[in-house]
Design a protein around this motif. Structure first.
Motif, PDB file in Angstrom:
ATOM      1  N   GLN A  92       5.471   0.359   8.961  1.00 17.95           N
ATOM      2  CA  GLN A  92       6.179   1.288   9.830  1.00 17.95           C
ATOM      3  C   GLN A  92       7.446   1.798   9.156  1.00 17.95           C
ATOM      4  OE1 GLN A  92       6.626  -1.214  13.268  1.00 17.95           O
ATOM      5  NE2 GLN A  92       4.805  -0.367  14.258  1.00 17.95           N
ATOM      6  N   LYS A  93       8.092   0.943   8.358  1.00 18.12           N
ATOM      7  CA  LYS A  93       9.286   1.374   7.636  1.00 18.12           C
ATOM      8  C   LYS A  93       8.943   2.464   6.625  1.00 18.12           C
ATOM      9  CE  LYS A  93      11.872  -2.908   8.009  1.00 18.12           C
ATOM     10  NZ  LYS A  93      12.455  -4.051   7.292  1.00 18.12           N
ATOM     11  N   VAL A  94       7.778   2.346   5.998  1.00 21.40           N
ATOM     12  CA  VAL A  94       7.348   3.371   5.048  1.00 21.40           C
ATOM     13  C   VAL A  94       7.131   4.695   5.764  1.00 21.40           C
ATOM     14  CG1 VAL A  94       5.475   4.058   3.495  1.00 21.40           C
ATOM     15  CG2 VAL A  94       6.347   1.728   3.412  1.00 21.40           C
ATOM     16  N   VAL A  95       6.511   4.660   6.914  1.00 24.16           N
ATOM     17  CA  VAL A  95       6.247   5.888   7.676  1.00 24.16           C
ATOM     18  C   VAL A  95       7.553   6.528   8.143  1.00 24.16           C
ATOM     19  CG1 VAL A  95       5.204   6.792   9.791  1.00 24.16           C
ATOM     20  CG2 VAL A  95       3.948   5.168   8.380  1.00 24.16           C
ATOM     21  N   VAL A  96       8.466   5.723   8.653  1.00 22.90           N
ATOM     22  CA  VAL A  96       9.745   6.254   9.132  1.00 22.90           C
ATOM     23  C   VAL A  96      10.555   6.825   7.971  1.00 22.90           C
ATOM     24  CG1 VAL A  96      11.967   5.599  10.160  1.00 22.90           C
ATOM     25  CG2 VAL A  96       9.835   4.791  11.172  1.00 22.90           C
ATOM     26  N   LYS A 152       0.308  -8.116  -2.428  1.00 21.20           N
ATOM     27  CA  LYS A 152      -0.116  -6.774  -2.044  1.00 21.20           C
ATOM     28  C   LYS A 152      -0.524  -6.802  -0.569  1.00 21.20           C
ATOM     29  CE  LYS A 152      -2.444  -3.029  -4.262  1.00 21.20           C
ATOM     30  NZ  LYS A 152      -3.318  -2.625  -5.341  1.00 21.20           N
ATOM     31  N   PRO A 153       0.251  -6.137   0.301  1.00 23.08           N
ATOM     32  CA  PRO A 153      -0.088  -6.160   1.723  1.00 23.08           C
ATOM     33  C   PRO A 153      -1.362  -5.380   2.020  1.00 23.08           C
ATOM     34  CG  PRO A 153       1.828  -4.783   1.326  1.00 23.08           C
ATOM     35  CD  PRO A 153       1.467  -5.407   0.021  1.00 23.08           C
ATOM     36  N   LYS A 154      -1.884  -5.570   3.215  1.00 28.77           N
ATOM     37  CA  LYS A 154      -3.142  -4.936   3.611  1.00 28.77           C
ATOM     38  C   LYS A 154      -3.038  -3.407   3.646  1.00 28.77           C
ATOM     39  CE  LYS A 154      -4.786  -8.700   6.520  1.00 28.77           C
ATOM     40  NZ  LYS A 154      -5.145  -9.101   7.875  1.00 28.77           N
ATOM     41  N   TRP A 155      -1.868  -2.892   3.964  1.00 31.42           N
ATOM     42  CA  TRP A 155      -1.701  -1.452   4.102  1.00 31.42           C
ATOM     43  C   TRP A 155      -1.551  -0.748   2.764  1.00 31.42           C
ATOM     44  CZ3 TRP A 155       2.943   0.094   2.090  1.00 31.42           C
ATOM     45  CH2 TRP A 155       3.965  -0.844   2.057  1.00 31.42           C
ATOM     46  N   ARG A 156      -1.269  -1.473   1.699  1.00 28.89           N
ATOM     47  CA  ARG A 156      -0.999  -0.844   0.407  1.00 28.89           C
ATOM     48  C   ARG A 156      -2.217  -0.137  -0.203  1.00 28.89           C
ATOM     49  NH1 ARG A 156       2.984  -0.780  -3.750  1.00 28.89           N
ATOM     50  NH2 ARG A 156       2.118   0.864  -5.039  1.00 28.89           N
ATOM     51  N   PRO A 157      -3.442  -0.702  -0.172  1.00 31.41           N
ATOM     52  CA  PRO A 157      -4.584   0.037  -0.733  1.00 31.41           C
ATOM     53  C   PRO A 157      -4.859   1.366  -0.027  1.00 31.41           C
ATOM     54  CG  PRO A 157      -5.153  -2.273  -0.522  1.00 31.41           C
ATOM     55  CD  PRO A 157      -3.825  -2.083   0.159  1.00 31.41           C
ATOM     56  N   ARG A 158      -4.618   1.418   1.274  1.00 32.13           N
ATOM     57  CA  ARG A 158      -4.810   2.680   1.995  1.00 32.13           C
ATOM     58  C   ARG A 158      -3.772   3.708   1.562  1.00 32.13           C
ATOM     59  NH1 ARG A 158      -5.628  -1.058   6.427  1.00 32.13           N
ATOM     60  NH2 ARG A 158      -3.471  -0.716   7.006  1.00 32.13           N
ATOM     61  N   LEU A 159      -2.566   3.253   1.322  1.00 34.79           N
ATOM     62  CA  LEU A 159      -1.518   4.156   0.853  1.00 34.79           C
ATOM     63  C   LEU A 159      -1.788   4.594  -0.577  1.00 34.79           C
ATOM     64  CD1 LEU A 159       1.171   5.517   1.526  1.00 34.79           C
ATOM     65  CD2 LEU A 159       2.314   3.478   0.673  1.00 34.79           C
ATOM     66  N   ASP A 160      -2.369   3.713  -1.377  1.00 33.74           N
ATOM     67  CA  ASP A 160      -2.691   4.063  -2.762  1.00 33.74           C
ATOM     68  C   ASP A 160      -3.697   5.198  -2.841  1.00 33.74           C
ATOM     69  OD1 ASP A 160      -0.944   2.205  -3.772  1.00 33.74           O
ATOM     70  OD2 ASP A 160      -2.471   0.673  -4.133  1.00 33.74           O
ATOM     71  N   ILE A 161      -4.594   5.292  -1.870  1.00 32.43           N
ATOM     72  CA  ILE A 161      -5.561   6.393  -1.844  1.00 32.43           C
ATOM     73  C   ILE A 161      -4.828   7.727  -1.694  1.00 32.43           C
ATOM     74  CG2 ILE A 161      -7.431   7.441  -0.496  1.00 32.43           C
ATOM     75  CD1 ILE A 161      -8.338   4.544   0.135  1.00 32.43           C
TER      76      ILE A 161
END
Length: 86
Positions: free
Chosen positions: A6-10, A55-64
Motif C-alpha cells: 500500500q505504501k508503494v501505491v500511495v 522478496k514479498p509476494k507483491w513484488r513479482p506482480r510489480l516486476d511485470i
C-alpha cells in the motif's frame, strides 16, 4: 498503518500527481515525458520501499509492470532515435 504494498501505491500516486502537475505548470505536458518520469519514479519507489532480505509476494506482480514499462521505454527511445536519423 499501511503495509508495504500500500505504501508503494500511495507513494507512486503522489509521484504521478506531482509530475502531472509540474508538467502542466511548465506547459510541457506530453505523454512521453509523463511516461518516462512516472516510470523513473516507480523504479525508485520500488527500490526504496522493497525489503532487501526477502522478496514479498507483491513484488513479482510489480516486476511485470516494471518490465513492461522498460520495454515501452525502449520503444519510445528507438522511435525518437529513428526520427532523429531520418
Amino acid at each position: 498503518m499501511l503495509i508495504k504494498s500500500q505504501k508503494v501505491v500511495v507513494a507512486f500516486s503522489a509521484w504521478a500527481i506531482l509530475t502531472l502537475t509540474l508538467l502542466t505548470l511548465f506547459n510541457s505536458l506530453n505523454y512521453e515525458y509523463l511516461f518516462v518520469l512516472d516510470l523513473l519514479g516507480l523504479l525508485v519507489i520500488t527500490q526504496l520501499l522493497s525489503p532487501y532480505t526477502m522478496k514479498p509476494k507483491w513484488r513479482p506482480r510489480l516486476d511485470i509492470f516494471l518490465m513492461a514499462g522498460v520495454a515501452i521505454f525502449a520503444l519510445l527511445v528507438s522511435n525518437k532515435a529513428l526520427q532523429m536519423i531520418s
